[in-house]
Enzyme design. Sequence first.
Site, PDB file in Angstrom:
ATOM      1  N   PHE A 223      -1.460   8.219   4.569  1.00 17.33           N
ATOM      2  CA  PHE A 223      -2.172   8.842   5.693  1.00 17.33           C
ATOM      3  C   PHE A 223      -3.463   9.521   5.230  1.00 17.33           C
ATOM      4  O   PHE A 223      -3.791  10.635   5.647  1.00 17.33           O
ATOM      5  CB  PHE A 223      -1.294   9.863   6.416  1.00 17.33           C
ATOM      6  CG  PHE A 223      -0.239   9.286   7.320  1.00 17.33           C
ATOM      7  CD1 PHE A 223      -0.131   7.932   7.539  1.00 17.33           C
ATOM      8  CD2 PHE A 223       0.651  10.137   7.965  1.00 17.33           C
ATOM      9  CE1 PHE A 223       0.856   7.412   8.381  1.00 17.33           C
ATOM     10  CE2 PHE A 223       1.636   9.633   8.809  1.00 17.33           C
ATOM     11  CZ  PHE A 223       1.739   8.276   9.014  1.00 17.33           C
TER      12      PHE A 223
ATOM     13  N   LYS B 170       5.934   3.424  17.128  1.00 16.00           N
ATOM     14  CA  LYS B 170       5.930   2.383  16.099  1.00 16.00           C
ATOM     15  C   LYS B 170       7.073   2.635  15.128  1.00 16.00           C
ATOM     16  O   LYS B 170       7.197   3.736  14.585  1.00 16.00           O
ATOM     17  CB  LYS B 170       4.598   2.375  15.348  1.00 16.00           C
ATOM     18  CG  LYS B 170       4.448   1.207  14.368  1.00 16.00           C
ATOM     19  CD  LYS B 170       3.029   1.124  13.858  1.00 16.00           C
ATOM     20  CE  LYS B 170       2.809  -0.130  13.012  1.00 16.00           C
ATOM     21  NZ  LYS B 170       1.399  -0.281  12.602  1.00 16.00           N
TER      22      LYS B 170
ATOM     23  N   ASN C  89       6.223  -1.597  11.416  1.00 13.16           N
ATOM     24  CA  ASN C  89       5.399  -1.136  10.306  1.00 13.16           C
ATOM     25  C   ASN C  89       5.745  -1.947   9.045  1.00 13.16           C
ATOM     26  O   ASN C  89       6.443  -2.957   9.122  1.00 13.16           O
ATOM     27  CB  ASN C  89       5.637   0.364  10.093  1.00 13.16           C
ATOM     28  CG  ASN C  89       4.399   1.078   9.579  1.00 13.16           C
ATOM     29  OD1 ASN C  89       3.697   0.588   8.699  1.00 13.16           O
ATOM     30  ND2 ASN C  89       4.133   2.261  10.120  1.00 13.16           N
TER      31      ASN C  89
ATOM     32  N   ASN D   5       5.148   6.010   3.305  1.00 12.25           N
ATOM     33  CA  ASN D   5       4.348   6.643   2.259  1.00 12.25           C
ATOM     34  C   ASN D   5       4.167   8.149   2.411  1.00 12.25           C
ATOM     35  O   ASN D   5       3.456   8.771   1.628  1.00 12.25           O
ATOM     36  CB  ASN D   5       2.978   5.956   2.185  1.00 12.25           C
ATOM     37  CG  ASN D   5       3.108   4.483   1.860  1.00 12.25           C
ATOM     38  OD1 ASN D   5       3.886   4.100   0.997  1.00 12.25           O
ATOM     39  ND2 ASN D   5       2.371   3.649   2.576  1.00 12.25           N
ATOM     40  N   THR D   6       4.782   8.736   3.436  1.00 10.10           N
ATOM     41  CA  THR D   6       4.841  10.187   3.585  1.00 10.10           C
ATOM     42  C   THR D   6       6.296  10.592   3.450  1.00 10.10           C
ATOM     43  O   THR D   6       7.120  10.197   4.285  1.00 10.10           O
ATOM     44  CB  THR D   6       4.284  10.639   4.947  1.00 10.10           C
ATOM     45  OG1 THR D   6       2.897  10.283   5.033  1.00 10.10           O
ATOM     46  CG2 THR D   6       4.430  12.147   5.121  1.00 10.10           C
TER      47      THR D   6
ATOM     48  N   ASN E 189       0.830  -1.202   0.000  1.00  8.44           N
ATOM     49  CA  ASN E 189       0.000   0.000   0.000  1.00  8.44           C
ATOM     50  C   ASN E 189       0.861   1.247   0.000  1.00  8.44           C
ATOM     51  O   ASN E 189       1.968   1.256   0.537  1.00  8.44           O
ATOM     52  CB  ASN E 189      -0.966  -0.009   1.200  1.00  8.44           C
ATOM     53  CG  ASN E 189      -0.383   0.687   2.417  1.00  8.44           C
ATOM     54  OD1 ASN E 189      -0.430   1.915   2.529  1.00  8.44           O
ATOM     55  ND2 ASN E 189       0.189  -0.098   3.329  1.00  8.44           N
TER      56      ASN E 189
ATOM     57  N   SER F  13       5.775   5.043   8.665  1.00  7.99           N
ATOM     58  CA  SER F  13       5.153   4.809   7.367  1.00  7.99           C
ATOM     59  C   SER F  13       6.105   5.235   6.258  1.00  7.99           C
ATOM     60  O   SER F  13       6.692   6.316   6.322  1.00  7.99           O
ATOM     61  CB  SER F  13       3.849   5.601   7.243  1.00  7.99           C
ATOM     62  OG  SER F  13       3.370   5.562   5.907  1.00  7.99           O
TER      63      SER F  13
END
Length: 358
Positions: free
Chosen positions: A116, A217, A246, A177-178, A112, A175
């Site tokens: 966010f 995390k 994560n 993805n940021t 994915n 994450s």
Amino acid sequence: MIGDLINRMGRKAMFLFDPEISHHLAISALSWGLAPGSSFKVDPRLKRSLFGLDFPNPVGLAAGFDKNAQAPDALLRLGFGYIEVGTVTPLAQPGNPSPRMFRLAEDRAIINRMGFNNDGHEAMRARLERRKGRGGLVGVNVGANKEATDRIADYVAGIEAFADLASFFTINISSPNTPGLRDLQARDSLRPLLQQSLAARDDAVTRVGRSVPVLLKIAPDVDEAGLEDICAEVLECGIDGLIISNTTLSREGLHDQEKAKEAGGLSGRPLFDMSTRMLARARGLVGPDLPLIGVGGIDTPETAWAKIAAGADLIQLYTGFIYEGPELIGRILEYLAEKLDERGFETLADAVGCDLPA
């Protein structure tokens, strides 16, 4: 038996849709009360008391499934001992362009790059306020907006916004993805983030009447030196626990080489070995007392036990829950109780880290 059959049939039908559409349908069904409640009994030996909270069982739902706290009570009724909502950012944001979620069925994995996507603090707060007094442990996973000029301030704002509603907080800096978010795991950036987040938590104690636990995390891609730095800062600052881990940027060992080319974080079965090795290393670095939550690749009772044996006090599901369905919770709990008998442990707490070198 009939309930399990219905669950399997429903899951098979959901897999006919695009993954993100299926996800929205699942959340809608849960929020409408269409999901069955759990029917299994939990062995009392599996209960845990950690950072001031009493967990009825050790199996939780990781953040990312119920991003906007639309169905926390329905998810708890499935049998989870606790759930985590979010990641939530101060301002609503759409996340990355679609398509941004990909199933790798042969690998029992998901990639994915959601970014966010969420409704923001105000909308989530309104939903959590409506469930006041219902009980159950609901943690809030807080993050920073993509365009934030002061990302630490966004985490502090999350703690201030939900201190009276969250069972615990998770600071999500892992994450992939940021852009730039994982840079906050570097020691010089991590220290002020943890210090200011804990200060915000402490400032809220008088207002909310308790000290809300704050967890961190981290990513599975952190190298040895980076993990040592993180663990040192966590111990020094007094964070209440670590969640490991994560999603990963690694694509090692995947069968679906076409989807492996997609950008984003990989979760599911291929993450199990990497995240469990990191969990075991972290347990060695932080010692026996700091609570650790093991996440990544748990899709069988055996992998759940392996996390406990590698040092996890609690575990969380996500991708395994999607592929195996809610019956996985009961299967895990039954197996954990059987392993306590087999290994001669009186409680689950006695089993934590049992397979680590003495």
